[in-house]
Write an enzyme that holds these catalytic residues in place. Structure first.
Site, PDB file in Angstrom:
ATOM      1  N   ASP A 255      53.173  35.930  53.224  1.00 52.27           N
ATOM      2  CA  ASP A 255      52.567  34.624  52.880  1.00 52.27           C
ATOM      3  C   ASP A 255      52.985  34.227  51.455  1.00 52.27           C
ATOM      4  OD1 ASP A 255      49.187  35.541  51.814  1.00 52.27           O
ATOM      5  OD2 ASP A 255      51.043  36.711  51.749  1.00 52.27           O
TER       6      ASP A 255
ATOM      7  N   HIS B  40      51.365  44.336  44.302  1.00 51.61           N
ATOM      8  CA  HIS B  40      50.893  44.682  45.648  1.00 51.61           C
ATOM      9  C   HIS B  40      52.052  44.745  46.672  1.00 51.61           C
ATOM     10  CE1 HIS B  40      46.829  43.855  44.175  1.00 51.61           C
ATOM     11  NE2 HIS B  40      47.167  42.620  43.858  1.00 51.61           N
TER      12      HIS B  40
HETATM   13  O1  RIB Z   1      45.363  41.342  47.867  1.00 47.74           O
HETATM   14  C1  RIB Z   1      46.725  41.156  47.569  1.00 47.74           C
HETATM   15  C2  RIB Z   1      47.442  40.546  48.737  1.00 47.74           C
HETATM   16  O2  RIB Z   1      46.922  39.236  49.009  1.00 47.74           O
HETATM   17  C3  RIB Z   1      48.937  40.330  48.445  1.00 47.74           C
HETATM   18  O3  RIB Z   1      49.661  40.428  49.645  1.00 47.74           O
HETATM   19  C4  RIB Z   1      48.979  38.924  47.933  1.00 47.74           C
HETATM   20  O4  RIB Z   1      50.235  38.298  48.154  1.00 47.74           O
HETATM   21  C5  RIB Z   1      47.938  38.270  48.792  1.00 47.74           C
HETATM   22  O5  RIB Z   1      48.540  37.933  50.049  1.00 47.74           O
HETATM   23 CA    CA Z   2      51.115  38.583  50.324  1.00 45.37          CA
END
Ligand code: RIB
Ligand code: CA
Length: 315
Positions: free
Chosen positions: A14, A244
């Site tokens: 996303d 992340h």
């Molecule tokens: O909590 C972090 C996640 O949520 C990551 O994938 C960030 O891009 C959002 O999608």
């Molecule tokens: Ca993400």
């Protein structure tokens, strides 16, 4: 036929600033064949995340990778977007050229199912957004967990606080029902949760080193991360940001970076008024008495090597 060391990957994302950096990490690896990208709602609408995926694949030198539009909303609840974290355009309000192509006609779930059937036992999947497309794909092809070699998910907060409320992580709580379907499905599943991603951060020094790297890929990525680091400064108190999605990409492409993990069946809380979207690990010693396949929860990585590799991927 690709040679044996080639890794064939489907990325569901996303984008999203850290999703962008994850795509950069994989795109820089000649041995990684990105067979397809699925876009999902989450950090922005699926229309925006799909167009950002097209823009990012052009930026990172993979302009031919098919992008498929996936779910624009969760299976059950109403969507909750996160422009405040990733900017109104999903990329830290950094302008990229308009995409020169359109997404493919297939939906993300259909593209994933077709690629899994065409590469039985050889397709790795990286999921770094809400898991709606994966849940839909499982509905289309119940054999998906057997057809897919390995699934790496960025999501969850197993033994640490959440980042959406006290107990939930964004990707999971954006579609808890979809996440529960995925954790129950029986994939060979590595979970890159906040437990490890909030400990593996791009420090201010790393962000400064990135600014020294010439070229458009590094310059645009640095600009994305400036926006992200400003948001995370409010959390960490210093200019740094959690990596992340890139860490999940690294766990998929460079599994040797994982130094510690535990295995437990993971269930998603669906009805808790305070805990909906929580990822619950049952760590009781009950060998063989849980019908749910265990998930490998990553708890330690070679963080310095990961960050060095991340920087190298942008040179
Ligand atoms: O909590 C972090 C996640 O949520 C990551 O994938 C960030 O891009 C959002 O999608
Ligand atoms: Ca993400």
């Amino acid at each position: 036929m690709a040679d044996r060391k080639t890794t064939r990957v489907f990325v569901d994302c996303d984008p999203g600033i850290d999703d962008a950096v994850a795509l950069a990490y994989l795109a820089a690896r000649p041995e990684v064949e990105i067979l397809g990208v699925g876009a999902v709602f989450g950090n922005n609408t699926v229309t925006v995340t799909a167009r950002n995926a097209l823009r990012l694949l052009a930026l990172y030198g993979r302009p031919d990778v098919p992008v498929a539009v996936g779910a624009g909303r969760p299976l059950v609840q109403e969507p909750r977007l996160a422009e405040h974290v990733h900017g109104d355009n999903g990329l830290g309000d950094v302008e990229l050229p308009e995409p020169e192509r359109e997404p493919v006609a297939e939906s993300a779930a259909e593209l994933l199912v077709r690629l899994a059937r065409e590469n039985p036992g050889e397709l790795d999947v990286l999921a770094v957004g809400p898991l709606t497309n994966l849940a839909i794909a499982i509905g289309l092809e119940p054999r998906l967990p057997e057809l897919v070699r390995r699934l790496v998910v960025m999501g969850g907060a197993v033994e640490v606080p959440g980042n959406v409320g006290s107990h939930a992580e964004a990707n999971i709580v954006n579609d808890p029902e979809a996440a529960e379907v995925v954790f129950a499905a029986g994939f060979d599943l590595d979970l890159v949760a906040l437990d490890i991603t909030m400990k593996t951060v791009a420090t201010s020094d790393w962000l400064d080193r990135l600014k020294e790297v010439p070229g458009e890929r590094a310059e645009r990525t640095s600009a994305f991360l400036d926006f992200y680091a400003d948001f995370y400064k409010g959390i960490f108190g210093v200019r740094q940001c959690a990596m992340h999605d890139p860490l999940a990409a690294a766990v998929l492409a460079d599994p040797h970076l994982v130094t510690e993990a535990f295995e437990a069946p993971i269930r998603v809380e669906l009805t808790g008024s305070l805990t909906r979207g929580m990822t619950v690990a049952d760590r009781r010693p009950r060998p063989g008495r849980d019908e749910r396949r265990v998930t490998r929860v990553i708890t330690s990585v070679s963080g310095d090597e990961f960050l060095d590799r991340m920087l190298d991927s942008l040179r």
